[in-house]
Design a protein around this motif. Structure first.
Motif, short mmCIF file in Angstrom:
data_model
loop_
_atom_site.label_atom_id
_atom_site.label_comp_id
_atom_site.label_asym_id
_atom_site.label_seq_id
_atom_site.Cartn_x
_atom_site.Cartn_y
_atom_site.Cartn_z
N THR A 1 -11.60 71.79 -26.92
CA THR A 1 -12.62 71.09 -26.25
C THR A 1 -12.07 69.46 -25.80
OG1 THR A 1 -14.73 69.93 -26.17
CG2 THR A 1 -13.55 70.15 -28.26
N GLN A 2 -12.50 68.97 -25.03
CA GLN A 2 -11.97 67.77 -24.47
C GLN A 2 -12.96 66.54 -24.86
OE1 GLN A 2 -8.88 67.28 -23.24
NE2 GLN A 2 -8.75 69.54 -23.36
N ASP A 3 -13.94 66.69 -25.77
CA ASP A 3 -15.00 65.83 -26.13
C ASP A 3 -14.81 65.66 -27.54
OD1 ASP A 3 -16.30 67.82 -27.36
OD2 ASP A 3 -17.74 68.21 -25.48
N ARG A 4 -15.77 64.58 -27.97
CA ARG A 4 -15.64 64.36 -29.27
C ARG A 4 -15.95 65.51 -30.52
NH1 ARG A 4 -18.37 58.35 -29.28
NH2 ARG A 4 -16.99 57.29 -27.92
N SER A 5 -16.30 66.57 -29.86
CA SER A 5 -16.86 67.67 -30.74
C SER A 5 -15.58 68.41 -31.36
CB SER A 5 -17.77 68.67 -29.89
OG SER A 5 -17.06 69.44 -29.07
N GLY A 6 -14.59 68.07 -30.75
CA GLY A 6 -13.27 68.59 -31.35
C GLY A 6 -13.01 68.17 -32.72
N ALA A 7 -13.54 67.09 -33.25
CA ALA A 7 -13.34 66.64 -34.60
C ALA A 7 -13.91 67.74 -35.57
CB ALA A 7 -14.28 65.52 -34.75
N TRP A 8 -14.78 68.58 -35.09
CA TRP A 8 -15.20 69.78 -35.86
C TRP A 8 -14.14 70.69 -36.22
CZ3 TRP A 8 -19.47 69.48 -38.94
CH2 TRP A 8 -20.61 68.74 -38.60
N ALA A 9 -13.18 70.98 -35.31
CA ALA A 9 -12.14 71.72 -35.57
C ALA A 9 -11.43 71.62 -36.81
CB ALA A 9 -11.05 71.76 -34.22
N ALA A 10 -11.30 70.51 -37.63
CA ALA A 10 -10.95 70.38 -38.66
C ALA A 10 -11.54 71.05 -39.91
CB ALA A 10 -10.95 68.99 -39.12
N LEU A 11 -12.84 71.41 -39.56
CA LEU A 11 -13.58 72.29 -40.60
C LEU A 11 -12.91 73.45 -41.23
CD1 LEU A 11 -15.84 71.92 -42.81
CD2 LEU A 11 -17.53 72.68 -40.98
N PRO A 12 -13.18 74.38 -40.01
CA PRO A 12 -12.41 75.74 -40.24
C PRO A 12 -10.98 75.54 -40.83
CG PRO A 12 -12.78 75.40 -37.70
CD PRO A 12 -13.48 74.25 -38.40
N VAL A 13 -9.99 74.65 -40.23
CA VAL A 13 -8.93 74.58 -40.85
C VAL A 13 -9.03 74.39 -42.44
CG1 VAL A 13 -6.68 73.37 -40.74
CG2 VAL A 13 -8.00 74.14 -38.62
N TRP B 1 -22.17 72.48 -32.11
CA TRP B 1 -21.42 71.49 -32.57
C TRP B 1 -20.03 71.29 -31.76
CZ3 TRP B 1 -23.18 72.04 -38.48
CH2 TRP B 1 -24.55 71.65 -38.38
N LEU B 2 -19.38 72.31 -31.66
CA LEU B 2 -17.92 72.24 -31.42
C LEU B 2 -17.91 73.06 -29.70
CD1 LEU B 2 -15.01 72.25 -31.57
CD2 LEU B 2 -14.93 74.51 -32.79
N GLY B 3 -17.34 72.33 -28.77
CA GLY B 3 -17.34 72.51 -27.35
C GLY B 3 -18.62 72.32 -26.65
N ARG B 4 -19.07 71.34 -26.80
CA ARG B 4 -20.51 71.04 -26.14
C ARG B 4 -20.19 70.92 -24.49
NH1 ARG B 4 -20.48 66.36 -29.86
NH2 ARG B 4 -21.78 66.93 -31.57
N SER B 5 -19.17 71.09 -24.11
CA SER B 5 -18.84 71.21 -22.47
C SER B 5 -19.25 72.62 -22.11
CB SER B 5 -17.47 71.15 -22.17
OG SER B 5 -16.75 72.18 -22.71
N VAL B 6 -19.85 73.29 -23.13
CA VAL B 6 -20.24 74.55 -22.63
C VAL B 6 -21.73 74.38 -22.29
CG1 VAL B 6 -20.87 77.04 -23.08
CG2 VAL B 6 -18.57 76.10 -23.75
N PRO B 7 -22.50 74.71 -21.19
CA PRO B 7 -23.83 74.31 -21.18
C PRO B 7 -24.83 75.34 -22.09
CG PRO B 7 -23.03 75.62 -19.18
CD PRO B 7 -21.96 75.31 -19.91
N ARG B 8 -25.61 74.57 -22.52
CA ARG B 8 -26.75 75.49 -23.42
C ARG B 8 -28.16 75.29 -23.15
NH1 ARG B 8 -24.57 76.69 -28.14
NH2 ARG B 8 -26.39 77.15 -29.14
N VAL B 9 -28.89 76.49 -23.01
CA VAL B 9 -30.26 76.35 -22.64
C VAL B 9 -30.85 76.98 -23.79
CG1 VAL B 9 -29.76 76.47 -20.28
CG2 VAL B 9 -30.09 78.70 -21.70
N GLY B 10 -32.34 76.87 -23.74
CA GLY B 10 -33.31 77.32 -24.65
C GLY B 10 -33.44 76.47 -25.98
#
Length: 251
Positions: free
Chosen positions: A84-96, A241-250
């Motif tokens: 991702t290019q947004d701030r949600s990328g910080a969550w990528a540390a968690l799985p690592v 939480w990770l990759g918010r650039s993907v549109p979400r609905v519902g």
């Protein structure tokens, strides 16, 4: 072969290999020629730096821990940039972290790996690298699945599933494909490839049995590390939480 001849051979092999990678990318229109060149240049600089500082790192436990923390940070940043290019990328540390550090702690607590730089740094690097790779592959596949199979996601929402459950339904199977390379490597070890830990120990003078035992530990630990990383990153994507650039609905 004397040292001068070895250095010349090294330069020739590296130069030819990098040039071939760039040329094949260009001829095949793969689009990663410059990336291969830049990656090779970075590898050269980083390995030279590591070669200069590794002795100090291996002889000092505080520096060893700092180096492991640096590896985790770089792996997390690399995974974030791929996802991702947004701030949600910080969550990528968690799985690592969730994948690699418990596995490293397991071999240290049991005494299988001594708490010394010469053992912790290479084993930690392998596990952290495995967690990073699984995070990137699973994260990309999850995000791609949610983007390309949008209709399935919305259909799941229409029958009452939450956003998280609908995203998991669509993305989980695709994300699980990130485990295939590790599974294949484990299945074929000794028949198709002789991985680095095994070869390195043999070159260092260890017996084949000891080298095989260490390699077995590394392989099964990697399976655990990558499985945890995949589960965590899919959950993060499903929750938005990770990759918010993907549109979400519902809901």
């Amino acid at each position: 072969m004397d040292s001068t001849a070895s250095r010349v051979a090294l330069v020739v092999v590296v130069t030819v290999s990098v040039a071939a990678a760039v040329a094949v990318n260009a001829l095949g229109s793969l689009g990663h020629g410059w990336a291969a060149l830049r990656a090779s240049g970075r590898a050269l600089v980083q390995l030279l730096v590591v070669a200069l500082v590794i002795a100090a790192v291996l002889d000092s436990r505080p520096l060893m821990l700092a180096f492991v923390a640096l590896m985790v940070s770089v792996a997390s940043l690399t995974a974030a940039r791929r996802l991702t290019q947004d701030r949600s990328g910080a969550w990528a540390a968690l799985p690592v972290v969730a994948g690699a550090l418990p596995a490293l702690a397991l071999v240290l607590v049991t005494g299988l790996v001594p708490f010394e730089g010469v053992a912790v740094v290479p084993i930690g690097g392998i596990l952290i690298g495995g967690a990073m790779t699984a995070t990137v592959l699973a994260g990309r596949r999850s995000l791609d699945a949610l983007a390309s199979r949008r209709g399935e996601y919305e259909a799941a929402l229409s029958v009452g599933l939450t956003s998280r459950d609908a995203a998991l339904l669509v993305a989980r199977d695709d994300a699980a494909l990130a485990l295939v390379p590790g599974l294949d490597q484990t299945r074929t070890v000794g028949l198709v490839t002789l991985p680095g830990a095994f070869v390195g120990m043999l070159l260092g003078g260890a017996s084949p049995i000891d080298a095989a035992a260490v390699q077995l530990v590394v392989l099964v630990e990697l399976l655990m590390v990558q499985s945890v990383a995949v589960v965590v990153v899919v959950e993060l994507v499903a929750r938005g939480w990770l990759g918010r650039s993907v549109p979400r609905v519902g809901r």
